[in-house]
Design an enzyme around this catalytic site. Structure first.
Site, PDB file in Angstrom:
ATOM      1  N   HIS A   8     -13.191   0.290  10.046  1.00 46.83           N
ATOM      2  CA  HIS A   8     -12.556   1.030   8.949  1.00 46.83           C
ATOM      3  C   HIS A   8     -11.058   1.192   9.115  1.00 46.83           C
ATOM      4  O   HIS A   8     -10.307   1.048   8.157  1.00 46.83           O
ATOM      5  CB  HIS A   8     -13.225   2.396   8.871  1.00 46.83           C
ATOM      6  CG  HIS A   8     -12.766   3.261   7.744  1.00 46.83           C
ATOM      7  ND1 HIS A   8     -12.947   2.900   6.422  1.00 46.83           N
ATOM      8  CD2 HIS A   8     -12.135   4.467   7.721  1.00 46.83           C
ATOM      9  CE1 HIS A   8     -12.438   3.853   5.639  1.00 46.83           C
ATOM     10  NE2 HIS A   8     -11.927   4.804   6.405  1.00 46.83           N
ATOM     11  N   LEU A  50      -3.684   8.169   4.726  1.00 48.27           N
ATOM     12  CA  LEU A  50      -2.762   8.117   3.582  1.00 48.27           C
ATOM     13  C   LEU A  50      -1.548   8.990   3.892  1.00 48.27           C
ATOM     14  O   LEU A  50      -0.410   8.645   3.572  1.00 48.27           O
ATOM     15  CB  LEU A  50      -3.461   8.587   2.304  1.00 48.27           C
ATOM     16  CG  LEU A  50      -4.594   7.686   1.781  1.00 48.27           C
ATOM     17  CD1 LEU A  50      -5.306   8.346   0.595  1.00 48.27           C
ATOM     18  CD2 LEU A  50      -4.096   6.312   1.374  1.00 48.27           C
ATOM     19  N   ARG A  53      -8.481   8.614  14.709  1.00 50.08           N
ATOM     20  CA  ARG A  53      -7.762   9.259  13.597  1.00 50.08           C
ATOM     21  C   ARG A  53      -8.638  10.302  12.912  1.00 50.08           C
ATOM     22  O   ARG A  53      -9.812  10.062  12.620  1.00 50.08           O
ATOM     23  CB  ARG A  53      -7.340   8.199  12.572  1.00 50.08           C
ATOM     24  CG  ARG A  53      -6.733   8.779  11.325  1.00 50.08           C
ATOM     25  CD  ARG A  53      -6.337   7.706  10.355  1.00 50.08           C
ATOM     26  NE  ARG A  53      -7.442   6.938   9.837  1.00 50.08           N
ATOM     27  CZ  ARG A  53      -8.236   7.324   8.849  1.00 50.08           C
ATOM     28  NH1 ARG A  53      -8.079   8.501   8.258  1.00 50.08           N
ATOM     29  NH2 ARG A  53      -9.215   6.531   8.438  1.00 50.08           N
ATOM     30  N   ALA A 103      -9.201   3.752  -0.789  1.00 49.54           N
ATOM     31  CA  ALA A 103      -9.403   5.040  -0.116  1.00 49.54           C
ATOM     32  C   ALA A 103     -10.117   6.018  -1.037  1.00 49.54           C
ATOM     33  O   ALA A 103      -9.753   6.178  -2.199  1.00 49.54           O
ATOM     34  CB  ALA A 103      -8.058   5.610   0.323  1.00 49.54           C
ATOM     35  N   GLU A 133     -13.678  17.420   5.372  1.00 48.84           N
ATOM     36  CA  GLU A 133     -14.228  16.185   5.954  1.00 48.84           C
ATOM     37  C   GLU A 133     -14.412  16.381   7.455  1.00 48.84           C
ATOM     38  O   GLU A 133     -14.018  17.406   8.020  1.00 48.84           O
ATOM     39  CB  GLU A 133     -13.307  14.992   5.653  1.00 48.84           C
ATOM     40  CG  GLU A 133     -13.256  14.663   4.167  1.00 48.84           C
ATOM     41  CD  GLU A 133     -12.399  13.451   3.844  1.00 48.84           C
ATOM     42  OE1 GLU A 133     -12.160  12.622   4.737  1.00 48.84           O
ATOM     43  OE2 GLU A 133     -11.953  13.353   2.698  1.00 48.84           O
ATOM     44  N   HIS A 149     -16.153   3.619  10.514  1.00 53.79           N
ATOM     45  CA  HIS A 149     -16.588   4.712   9.643  1.00 53.79           C
ATOM     46  C   HIS A 149     -18.101   4.831   9.763  1.00 53.79           C
ATOM     47  O   HIS A 149     -18.806   3.821   9.670  1.00 53.79           O
ATOM     48  CB  HIS A 149     -16.186   4.432   8.187  1.00 53.79           C
ATOM     49  CG  HIS A 149     -16.246   5.651   7.325  1.00 53.79           C
ATOM     50  ND1 HIS A 149     -17.437   6.259   6.983  1.00 53.79           N
ATOM     51  CD2 HIS A 149     -15.275   6.395   6.759  1.00 53.79           C
ATOM     52  CE1 HIS A 149     -17.184   7.324   6.237  1.00 53.79           C
ATOM     53  NE2 HIS A 149     -15.871   7.435   6.088  1.00 53.79           N
ATOM     54  N   THR A 205      -5.192   0.805   0.567  1.00 57.25           N
ATOM     55  CA  THR A 205      -4.922   2.106  -0.057  1.00 57.25           C
ATOM     56  C   THR A 205      -5.775   2.288  -1.307  1.00 57.25           C
ATOM     57  O   THR A 205      -6.361   3.360  -1.533  1.00 57.25           O
ATOM     58  CB  THR A 205      -3.428   2.204  -0.437  1.00 57.25           C
ATOM     59  OG1 THR A 205      -2.658   2.222   0.759  1.00 57.25           O
ATOM     60  CG2 THR A 205      -3.137   3.469  -1.247  1.00 57.25           C
ATOM     61  N   GLY A 224       0.839  -1.193   0.000  1.00 63.22           N
ATOM     62  CA  GLY A 224       0.000   0.000   0.000  1.00 63.22           C
ATOM     63  C   GLY A 224       0.878   1.249   0.000  1.00 63.22           C
ATOM     64  O   GLY A 224       2.086   1.174  -0.279  1.00 63.22           O
ATOM     65  N   ALA A 258       2.204   3.023   2.330  1.00 67.11           N
ATOM     66  CA  ALA A 258       3.373   3.032   3.219  1.00 67.11           C
ATOM     67  C   ALA A 258       4.483   2.156   2.651  1.00 67.11           C
ATOM     68  O   ALA A 258       5.640   2.580   2.539  1.00 67.11           O
ATOM     69  CB  ALA A 258       2.971   2.561   4.619  1.00 67.11           C
ATOM     70  N   ARG A 314     -15.189  11.630  13.517  1.00 68.12           N
ATOM     71  CA  ARG A 314     -15.784  10.360  13.104  1.00 68.12           C
ATOM     72  C   ARG A 314     -16.306   9.531  14.273  1.00 68.12           C
ATOM     73  O   ARG A 314     -17.343   8.875  14.179  1.00 68.12           O
ATOM     74  CB  ARG A 314     -14.699   9.592  12.352  1.00 68.12           C
ATOM     75  CG  ARG A 314     -15.191   8.477  11.536  1.00 68.12           C
ATOM     76  CD  ARG A 314     -14.079   7.955  10.661  1.00 68.12           C
ATOM     77  NE  ARG A 314     -13.845   8.809   9.514  1.00 68.12           N
ATOM     78  CZ  ARG A 314     -12.900   8.584   8.612  1.00 68.12           C
ATOM     79  NH1 ARG A 314     -12.109   7.546   8.744  1.00 68.12           N
ATOM     80  NH2 ARG A 314     -12.745   9.391   7.586  1.00 68.12           N
TER      81      ARG A 314
HETATM   82  C1  SIN Z   1     -13.598   8.803   3.616  1.00 64.38           C
HETATM   83  O1  SIN Z   1     -13.460   9.096   2.437  1.00 64.38           O
HETATM   84  O2  SIN Z   1     -14.571   9.094   4.291  1.00 64.38           O
HETATM   85  C2  SIN Z   1     -12.520   8.001   4.268  1.00 64.38           C
HETATM   86  C3  SIN Z   1     -11.356   8.820   4.510  1.00 64.38           C
HETATM   87  C4  SIN Z   1     -10.554   8.256   5.639  1.00 64.38           C
HETATM   88  O3  SIN Z   1     -10.746   7.135   6.072  1.00 64.38           O
HETATM   89  O4  SIN Z   1      -9.718   9.005   6.157  1.00 64.38           O
END
Ligand code: SIN
Length: 523
Positions: free
Chosen positions: A332, A373, A367, A43, A112, A227, A40, A10, A12, A273
């Site tokens: 997630h 990423l 997180r 995403a 976000e 998520h 990855t 991925g 990393a 989140r």
């Molecule tokens: C998303 O697109 O909601 C996921 C992004 C993430 O996991 O940081």
């Protein structure tokens, strides 16, 4: 003998492989599937980085610390937000194409959950991971790195306390011992612990389990992030409905069509989140519902901006322009993992870890969206730089001060053959260690999960690894008798300042709390 053996392909793993190959190291990459078969590639949202004013690393830092609920290592966060922008620019120079505005050609930035402003670069609308993976695979191939697909790594080889290679199964089923001066774990997360996940089938916690069996320390494994908005259809992995949808104006609605996030958090639908996943899950449990809804009908040009989500919705017979989309939380991202310093060094000399498999402390208890990423992009090259500087192990600083010297006992061979299937394990973990947990639900897991299972094929080894990670997650979740971030204990609903530390686990010992290196500000 190779200089650097990278496990995983991925963001990393490939970032590390490219940096090391560019520096002239002999690099081998082992990956258990096809090169691009990684989390990855799935995403959607993008990469968060302070690339343009009025944003700044300081603002990004504050948002990351707030999302992490007092448990982020501030030094790790500084590294992430200060080095992030340069790493993103390097990724673009390597060939990754991020979306740009038609009018002025500037990078398009999305917002976000938990971010105080728009700072997320994306590609192909919501296909960011796939574009990054494509660019990294192409760059690695150009450097002629020895990349071996469908090689399954079974365990680390430890001699005299130092990791010197791995035992692996080749595509033809033959067993091999591969020696390396340094082994870098970049094997990703463990979403497959749960019955409902956005992670691909390969996310089975292999690196975490191998490191634990070899005696390395793990940290923060209780912090599995769910998520909030996975599309509630039968497909697995569950199609993700990116948080960027809410950044573009989508809102959550309950079964009566009422918006509810404003009563939960000042940022409403753009709350961090963990807050959103909890708010949804509470309603699902209290009202005995399978899903709530995401209303994305106000988003213009939906199919152009979110082609991946549009395709998933249409495959389920839904039109995001007119239909409410049924959603429920799904496992997630694991914020914890193999305990590392700020250069990816683990507690075992010769063993390095970066990306989701690692726990540098940068994510704390939850997180921040689109910091994952970035984590791989920033911390993987740092491990390579440390290796190039001649290091072979961790520096005794930061949280590792309280952890080094407590390496666990290496695993004894499995003698008791217990049988458990992946689906059975996933159902048990979902029932006992999901978004909402308590001593009783975790206790059932503690009493019933096997401690180890025998394995010989790659599929059996994956289940064995999931069992190992499940055990460590349950042990940490039982030990952390408070609620914080993505760890919600119904029997301990408040955060407890006594738990401001990293819960560390080494094989053969009870979990212990390692204090954070400096008092952590909660902005
Ligand atoms: C998303 O697109 O909601 C996921 C992004 C993430 O996991 O940081």
């Amino acid at each position: 003998m190779t200089d650097l053996l990278v496990l995983g392909s991925g963001i990393a793993g490939l970032s590390a492989a490219i940096r090391a190959a560019e520096a002239g190291l002999d690099v081998t990459v082992l990956t258990k599937g096809a090169l691009a078969n990684t989390a990855t590639s799935y995403a959607q949202g993008g990469v968060a980085a302070a690339l343009a004013e009025p944003d700044s690393p300081a603002l990004h830092r504050t948002d990351t610390l707030v999302a992490g609920v007092g448990l982020c290592d501030p030094d790790a966060v500084d590294v992430l937000v200060e080095q992030g922008p340069e790493r993103v620019l390097e990724l673009m120079a390597l060939g990754a194409n991020f979306d740009r505005a038609a009018i002025d050609g500037e990078l398009e930035l999305a917002r976000e959950g938990g971010h105080s402003l728009a700072r997320v670069v994306h590609a192909g609308g919501d296909a960011t991971g796939a574009e990054i993976e494509r660019a990294l695979v192409a760059a690695m191939r150009e450097l002629e790195v020895d990349a071996r697909e469908r090689w399954f790594t079974v365990d680390l080889v430890v001699e005299g306390g130092t990791v010197v290679g791995v035992e692996a199964i080749a595509p033809d089923g033959s067993a091999h011992r591969i020696r390396a001066r340094h082994v870098l774990l970049a094997t990703g997360g463990a979403g497959q612990l749960f019955a409902v996940t956005t992670n691909p089938p390969v996310s089975t916690g292999d690196g975490i389990a191998m490191a634990y069996r070899a005696g390395a320390a793990l940290a923060d494994v209780e912090f599995m992030q769910f998520h909030p908005t996975a599309l509630d259809v039968a497909a697995m992995p569950r199609p993700l409905l990116s948080e960027a949808l809410r950044g573009d104006g989508a809102i959550l609605r309950d079964e009566h069509g009422a918006a509810f996030m404003a009563e939960e958090h000042p940022l409403a639908d753009l709350a961090p989140r963990d807050v959103v996943a909890r708010a949804i899950t509470r309603r699902l449990v209290e009202r005995n519902l399978a899903h709530l809804f995401l209303d994305a009908t106000t988003i213009d040009d939906f199919a152009a901006r979110f082609p991946t989500v549009d395709g998933a919705a249409r495959a389920a017979g839904l039109d995001p322009a007119v239909d409410l989309l049924p959603i429920a939380p799904a496992a997630h991202y694991l914020s914890g993992g193999v305990c590392t310093d700020l250069d990816g060094a683990t507690t075992l000399p010769g063993l390095w870890a970066c990306g989701e498999v690692a726990c540098s402390g940068v994510h704390g208890a939850n997180r921040l969206a689109s910091n994952s990423l970035l984590d791989g992009l920033v911390f993987a090259p740092r491990a390579v730089e440390a290796i190039l500087d001649g290091r072979d192990g961790p520096l005794e600083r930061g949280v590792l001060r309280g952890v080094l010297g407590r390496s666990g006992t290496a695993a004894a061979p499995v003698t008791a053959v217990a049988a458990i299937g992946r689906a059975t394990l996933q159902r048990a973990m979902t029932a006992g260690a999901g978004v909402l947990r308590d001593a009783s639900s975790l206790g059932v897991l503690d009493a019933t999960l096997p401690h180890d299972v025998a394995a010989s094929t790659p599929a059996e080894h994956e289940v064995r690894n999931l069992v190992t990670v499940a055990r460590t997650l349950v042990a940490a979740a039982l030990a952390r008798t408070e609620s914080r971030g993505t760890h919600t204990r119904l029997d301990h609903p408040e955060s407890d300042p006594a738990f401001r530390g990293r819960l560390v686990q080494v094989r053969g010992a009870e979990p212990f709390l390692a204090p954070l290196p400096v008092p952590v500000e909660t902005p």
